[in-house]
Design an enzyme around this catalytic site. Sequence first.
Site, mmCIF file in Angstrom:
data_model
loop_
_atom_site.group_PDB
_atom_site.id
_atom_site.type_symbol
_atom_site.label_atom_id
_atom_site.label_comp_id
_atom_site.label_asym_id
_atom_site.label_seq_id
_atom_site.Cartn_x
_atom_site.Cartn_y
_atom_site.Cartn_z
ATOM 1 N N ASP A 101 -25.449 19.457 -6.503
ATOM 2 C CA ASP A 101 -25.555 18.181 -6.874
ATOM 3 C C ASP A 101 -24.013 17.873 -7.400
ATOM 4 O OD1 ASP A 101 -26.446 15.620 -7.246
ATOM 5 O OD2 ASP A 101 -28.038 15.956 -8.712
ATOM 6 N N THR A 107 -15.854 -2.312 -10.194
ATOM 7 C CA THR A 107 -17.009 -1.551 -9.818
ATOM 8 C C THR A 107 -17.977 -1.627 -10.536
ATOM 9 O OG1 THR A 107 -17.857 0.650 -8.788
ATOM 10 C CG2 THR A 107 -15.847 0.480 -10.266
ATOM 11 N N ASP A 108 -19.428 -1.696 -10.064
ATOM 12 C CA ASP A 108 -20.422 -1.497 -10.673
ATOM 13 C C ASP A 108 -20.562 -0.111 -11.601
ATOM 14 O OD1 ASP A 108 -21.276 0.146 -8.860
ATOM 15 O OD2 ASP A 108 -23.177 -1.021 -8.271
ATOM 16 N N GLU A 109 -19.583 0.706 -11.076
ATOM 17 C CA GLU A 109 -19.844 1.992 -11.658
ATOM 18 C C GLU A 109 -19.313 2.144 -13.397
ATOM 19 O OE1 GLU A 109 -18.658 5.555 -9.664
ATOM 20 O OE2 GLU A 109 -19.189 4.580 -7.590
ATOM 21 N N TYR A 130 -13.382 8.941 -12.378
ATOM 22 C CA TYR A 130 -12.864 7.660 -11.449
ATOM 23 C C TYR A 130 -13.487 6.405 -12.379
ATOM 24 C CZ TYR A 130 -14.268 3.757 -8.274
ATOM 25 O OH TYR A 130 -14.308 2.563 -7.658
ATOM 26 N N SER A 131 -14.808 6.357 -12.681
ATOM 27 C CA SER A 131 -15.470 5.011 -13.163
ATOM 28 C C SER A 131 -14.618 4.984 -14.486
ATOM 29 C CB SER A 131 -16.894 5.092 -13.475
ATOM 30 O OG SER A 131 -17.328 6.114 -13.881
ATOM 31 N N ASP A 166 0.845 -1.130 0.052
ATOM 32 C CA ASP A 166 0.081 -0.012 -0.055
ATOM 33 C C ASP A 166 0.744 1.251 0.068
ATOM 34 O OD1 ASP A 166 -3.070 0.392 1.176
ATOM 35 O OD2 ASP A 166 -1.753 2.028 0.943
ATOM 36 N N ARG A 219 -28.509 3.741 -4.780
ATOM 37 C CA ARG A 219 -27.307 2.864 -4.588
ATOM 38 C C ARG A 219 -27.656 1.360 -4.083
ATOM 39 N NH1 ARG A 219 -26.067 6.433 -7.413
ATOM 40 N NH2 ARG A 219 -24.019 7.701 -7.380
ATOM 41 N N LYS A 255 -11.577 3.033 -13.836
ATOM 42 C CA LYS A 255 -11.742 1.716 -13.478
ATOM 43 C C LYS A 255 -11.957 0.958 -14.792
ATOM 44 C CE LYS A 255 -11.901 0.089 -9.797
ATOM 45 N NZ LYS A 255 -10.687 -0.574 -9.193
ATOM 46 N N GLU A 257 -7.313 5.111 -6.391
ATOM 47 C CA GLU A 257 -8.220 6.161 -5.941
ATOM 48 C C GLU A 257 -9.548 5.841 -6.069
ATOM 49 O OE1 GLU A 257 -6.989 9.030 -4.607
ATOM 50 O OE2 GLU A 257 -4.690 8.399 -4.498
HETATM 51 P P1 NAD Z 1 -10.080 3.211 -0.124
HETATM 52 O O1 NAD Z 1 -9.871 4.416 -0.827
HETATM 53 O O2 NAD Z 1 -10.488 3.022 1.108
HETATM 54 O O3 NAD Z 1 -8.612 2.537 -0.113
HETATM 55 C C1 NAD Z 1 -7.713 2.376 -1.109
HETATM 56 C C2 NAD Z 1 -6.181 1.950 -0.718
HETATM 57 O O4 NAD Z 1 -5.369 1.834 -1.859
HETATM 58 C C3 NAD Z 1 -5.776 2.875 0.313
HETATM 59 O O5 NAD Z 1 -5.157 2.084 1.308
HETATM 60 C C4 NAD Z 1 -4.507 3.569 -0.621
HETATM 61 O O6 NAD Z 1 -3.648 3.984 0.270
HETATM 62 C C5 NAD Z 1 -4.332 2.723 -1.521
HETATM 63 N N1 NAD Z 1 -3.705 3.101 -2.611
HETATM 64 C C6 NAD Z 1 -3.754 4.114 -3.380
HETATM 65 N N2 NAD Z 1 -3.111 4.329 -4.367
HETATM 66 C C7 NAD Z 1 -2.320 3.280 -4.244
HETATM 67 C C8 NAD Z 1 -0.837 3.216 -4.984
HETATM 68 N N3 NAD Z 1 -0.533 4.020 -6.189
HETATM 69 N N4 NAD Z 1 -0.228 2.225 -4.705
HETATM 70 C C9 NAD Z 1 -0.548 1.456 -3.542
HETATM 71 N N5 NAD Z 1 -1.576 1.877 -2.712
HETATM 72 C C10 NAD Z 1 -2.266 2.764 -3.135
HETATM 73 O O7 NAD Z 1 -10.869 2.275 -1.245
HETATM 74 P P2 NAD Z 1 -11.905 1.061 -1.220
HETATM 75 O O8 NAD Z 1 -13.178 1.499 -0.744
HETATM 76 O O9 NAD Z 1 -11.260 0.166 0.084
HETATM 77 O O10 NAD Z 1 -11.874 0.283 -2.530
HETATM 78 C C11 NAD Z 1 -10.923 -0.871 -2.914
HETATM 79 C C12 NAD Z 1 -11.162 -1.221 -4.229
HETATM 80 O O11 NAD Z 1 -12.602 -1.606 -4.333
HETATM 81 C C13 NAD Z 1 -11.110 0.019 -5.379
HETATM 82 O O12 NAD Z 1 -10.187 -0.641 -6.358
HETATM 83 C C14 NAD Z 1 -12.359 0.351 -5.490
HETATM 84 O O13 NAD Z 1 -12.412 0.821 -7.006
HETATM 85 C C15 NAD Z 1 -13.275 -0.894 -5.567
HETATM 86 N N6 NAD Z 1 -14.609 -0.779 -5.198
HETATM 87 C C16 NAD Z 1 -14.966 0.123 -3.882
HETATM 88 C C17 NAD Z 1 -16.328 0.098 -3.733
HETATM 89 C C18 NAD Z 1 -16.846 0.880 -2.531
HETATM 90 O O14 NAD Z 1 -17.862 0.753 -2.241
HETATM 91 N N7 NAD Z 1 -16.016 1.273 -1.810
HETATM 92 C C19 NAD Z 1 -17.263 -0.606 -4.445
HETATM 93 C C20 NAD Z 1 -16.825 -1.467 -5.519
HETATM 94 C C21 NAD Z 1 -15.621 -1.462 -5.949
HETATM 95 O O1 TDX Z 2 -21.743 13.917 1.111
HETATM 96 C C1 TDX Z 2 -22.194 13.161 0.508
HETATM 97 N N1 TDX Z 2 -23.556 13.338 0.008
HETATM 98 C C2 TDX Z 2 -24.379 12.804 -0.698
HETATM 99 O O2 TDX Z 2 -25.369 12.831 -0.958
HETATM 100 C C3 TDX Z 2 -21.614 12.145 -0.193
HETATM 101 C C4 TDX Z 2 -20.098 11.835 0.123
HETATM 102 C C5 TDX Z 2 -22.137 11.327 -1.318
HETATM 103 N N2 TDX Z 2 -23.592 11.589 -1.472
HETATM 104 C C6 TDX Z 2 -24.393 10.670 -2.489
HETATM 105 C C7 TDX Z 2 -23.536 10.489 -3.742
HETATM 106 C C8 TDX Z 2 -23.843 9.224 -4.183
HETATM 107 O O3 TDX Z 2 -25.134 9.241 -4.887
HETATM 108 O O4 TDX Z 2 -24.227 9.513 -1.801
HETATM 109 C C9 TDX Z 2 -23.947 8.530 -2.760
HETATM 110 C C10 TDX Z 2 -22.999 7.615 -2.520
HETATM 111 O O5 TDX Z 2 -21.696 8.495 -2.667
HETATM 112 P P1 TDX Z 2 -20.311 7.806 -2.286
HETATM 113 O O6 TDX Z 2 -20.253 7.398 -1.015
HETATM 114 O O7 TDX Z 2 -19.057 8.921 -2.632
HETATM 115 O O8 TDX Z 2 -20.234 6.580 -3.067
HETATM 116 P P2 TDX Z 2 -20.410 6.361 -4.685
HETATM 117 O O9 TDX Z 2 -20.002 7.530 -5.409
HETATM 118 O O10 TDX Z 2 -21.826 5.643 -5.017
HETATM 119 O O11 TDX Z 2 -19.068 5.318 -5.094
HETATM 120 C C11 TDX Z 2 -18.933 4.277 -4.234
HETATM 121 O O12 TDX Z 2 -19.287 3.173 -4.672
HETATM 122 C C12 TDX Z 2 -18.818 2.708 -5.933
HETATM 123 C C13 TDX Z 2 -17.317 4.221 -4.073
HETATM 124 O O13 TDX Z 2 -16.920 5.460 -3.408
HETATM 125 C C14 TDX Z 2 -16.495 3.844 -5.314
HETATM 126 O O14 TDX Z 2 -15.221 3.513 -5.010
HETATM 127 C C15 TDX Z 2 -17.171 2.522 -5.672
HETATM 128 O O15 TDX Z 2 -16.537 2.149 -6.969
#
Ligand code: NAD
Ligand code: TDX
Length: 340
Positions: free
Chosen positions: A275, A125-127, A153-154, A33, A217, A157, A84
């Site tokens: 928004d 991700t589903d995005e 972001y999406s 990491d 979501r 990915k 990211e």
């Molecule tokens: P997060 O942001 O909490 O964690 C990301 C981690 O990756 C961090 O520890 C960060 O330090 C590390 N990182 C970032 N850039 C790096 C680099 N260049 N080299 C090494 N490490 C690095 O993210 P998360 O929510 O745990 O998501 C993890 C994975 O799952 C991601 O690939 C994301 O796209 C995917 N994902 C997340 C969700 C969600 O709801 N959070 C849903 C579907 C898919």
């Molecule tokens: O302050 C907020 N207010 C708000 O209305 C934030 C942070 C979010 N939102 C809304 C935006 C989205 O419709 O809530 C929903 C969820 O937002 P996030 O938590 O930022 O998630 P989302 O954009 O759906 O993306 C997440 O799911 C798919 C993860 O961050 C991604 O990494 C993953 O791929």
Amino acid sequence: MTIIVTGGAGFIGSNFIFHMLKEHPDYRIVCIDKLTYAGNLSTLKNVMDHSNFRFVKIDICDRTAVYRLFEEETPDIVVNFAAESHVDRSIENPDVFLQTNIMGTAVLMDACRKFGIKRYHQVSTDEVYGDLPLDRPDLFFTENTPLHTSSPYSSSKAAADLLVLAYFRTYLLPVTISRCSNNYGPYHFPEKLIPLMIINALADKDLPVYGEGLNVRDWLYVEDHCKAIDLIIHKGRVGEVYNIGGHNEMKNIDIVKIICKALGKPESLIKHVGDRKGHDMRYAIDPTKIHSELGWLPDTKFAEGIQKTIDWYLKNEDWWKPIVSGEYQKYYEEMYGNRT
Ligand code: NAD
Ligand code: TDX
């Protein structure tokens, strides 16, 4: 069996490490990491001294460091969580998303080709499918839904996913991809909807809902995501994509109201703010493939999972208080300060 887990100091990666050390006590888990703002070593403090665990601070874009580690560890499997991950940040600054999410994936797969590997798993991700309209509840994302992204972001990915499939076809690298819906649970960074609302509500601060809050979501408890990835890396077919989701669609505004109720806070804290640009309306996963091929189904119902999550944040202030007091304040001011 040695597994390299990238991004294991983040939300889902850390939960996956805990799951694997518990379920496969004979496996060696090596976490790499970069420790960006989203990576937190205190998350891993309970496993740091585990005899089957090693942490190495490496940027997945650093080819030399990645190759050196692969040479040392000769991993059997690589699971790539490092990314990211926050859509709002990608709208402000796409560059680092392209670097880590696309180039980092390429470096990891090149290392897999060079040193040999049984499986490379890409956590996607589903995005990548874009969004669905609110007035068509009959529509769901399947693995055959075309990629159609909305945010930097999406898009990053989706680019990585295409690269992973290209390495399978061109170099026969044994890959799998999972595309999961929104996760929630312990160690979720407080920039994301659910932890942000819990932490703001606890402090009686405004709860900033983007637009009308009608966006949908499909929420999955993080442990269920980890179980699905464990199944895919052991039993999934190479070259395949698996969608992960538990048919748990909810409007943002309803999530925020549930959190208010659970914490005994008034809904008057809710503030509708400007928004998100390009805001996706609805995500909804069809998990038929992973269910029928691998027998996966989520175990945690939302009512149970959200209560467990709220309880976790109540009991673990020592994890999130240092996060929200530092750099995060500056981020919050910039992201929400002028948002009307
Ligand atoms: P997060 O942001 O909490 O964690 C990301 C981690 O990756 C961090 O520890 C960060 O330090 C590390 N990182 C970032 N850039 C790096 C680099 N260049 N080299 C090494 N490490 C690095 O993210 P998360 O929510 O745990 O998501 C993890 C994975 O799952 C991601 O690939 C994301 O796209 C995917 N994902 C997340 C969700 C969600 O709801 N959070 C849903 C579907 C898919
Ligand atoms: O302050 C907020 N207010 C708000 O209305 C934030 C942070 C979010 N939102 C809304 C935006 C989205 O419709 O809530 C929903 C969820 O937002 P996030 O938590 O930022 O998630 P989302 O954009 O759906 O993306 C997440 O799911 C798919 C993860 O961050 C991604 O990494 C993953 O791929």
